[in-house]
Design an enzyme around this catalytic site. Structure first.
Site, PDB file in Angstrom:
ATOM      1  CB  CYS A  67     105.414  93.103 -73.332  1.00  0.00           C
ATOM      2  SG  CYS A  67     103.701  93.114 -73.539  1.00  0.00           S
ATOM      3  CG  HIS A 122     105.970  97.026 -76.010  1.00  0.00           C
ATOM      4  ND1 HIS A 122     106.660  95.994 -76.800  1.00  0.00           N
ATOM      5  CD2 HIS A 122     105.148  97.106 -75.821  1.00  0.00           C
ATOM      6  CE1 HIS A 122     105.893  95.593 -76.678  1.00  0.00           C
ATOM      7  NE2 HIS A 122     104.944  95.496 -75.746  1.00  0.00           N
ATOM      8  CD  GLU A 176     109.973  97.517 -77.841  1.00  0.00           C
ATOM      9  OE1 GLU A 176     108.599  96.862 -78.203  1.00  0.00           O
ATOM     10  OE2 GLU A 176     110.628  97.272 -76.846  1.00  0.00           O
TER      11      GLU A 176
END
Length: 167
Positions: A58, A146, A148
């Site tokens: 990001c 993202h 994660e």
């Protein structure tokens, strides 16, 4: 990274430790800042970029684009939520083995609108043409989403590709 049973350390952008042979790769995380802000964090990555595997996530991807000749602009509206990622280069080691399309999670107000000539787009979404890129001649990637979070259904696979494969 720890879910992959890999040891990692987290440092603030302004306290990067001296790198030694034990460091196998670096992830530049997201940030609440815009790379376009005057006060935006600008870590010195000169000892990392081009030397160690590097993944910008990001804000990290936006920094890799804007600081090296690309362009980051404010998105027409904040992109927040699920998106479908299409892999453009299935041979690229970061996205290898990911289904295409695969669901990812976006959360950003800026978007990468231009990349330097030596950057190659490896994945896109319908509204984010530069969702993932690689820098030619380096083990450096940037992703606008993202991996994660739970909503990125193959995010752990992507992180595994980076941490266990590339690093």
């Amino acid at each position: 990274v720890r879910e992959l049973s890999v040891y990692c350390e987290i440092y603030p952008f302004n306290k990067i430790p001296v790198l030694d042979a034990s460091v196998k790769g670096v992830i530049l995380s997201g940030s609440p800042y815009s790379v376009r802000d005057k006060e935006a964090p600008k870590p010195d990555i000169s000892a990392i970029k081009g030397h160690l595997p590097l993944l910008g996530v990001c804000y990290g991807a936006q920094m890799l684009a804007s600081e090296y000749g690309g362009e980051v602009c404010g998105a027409p509206s904040r992109e927040y939520g699920r998106a479908m990622l299409s892999v453009a280069d299935s041979a690229d080691p970061l996205v290898s083995g990911l289904p295409s399309p695969t669901q990812v999670w976006m959360s950003h107000g800026d978007t990468i609108t231009a990349i330097p000539d030596n950057y190659k787009i490896v994945a896109s979404t319908e509204s984010v043409p530069v969702a993932a890129f690689r820098i030619a001649g380096e083990r450096t990637w940037g992703i606008q989403f993202h991996p994660e979070v739970y909503h990125s259904t193959d995010g752990l696979k992507l992180l595994s590709n980076f941490v266990l494969g590339i690093c």
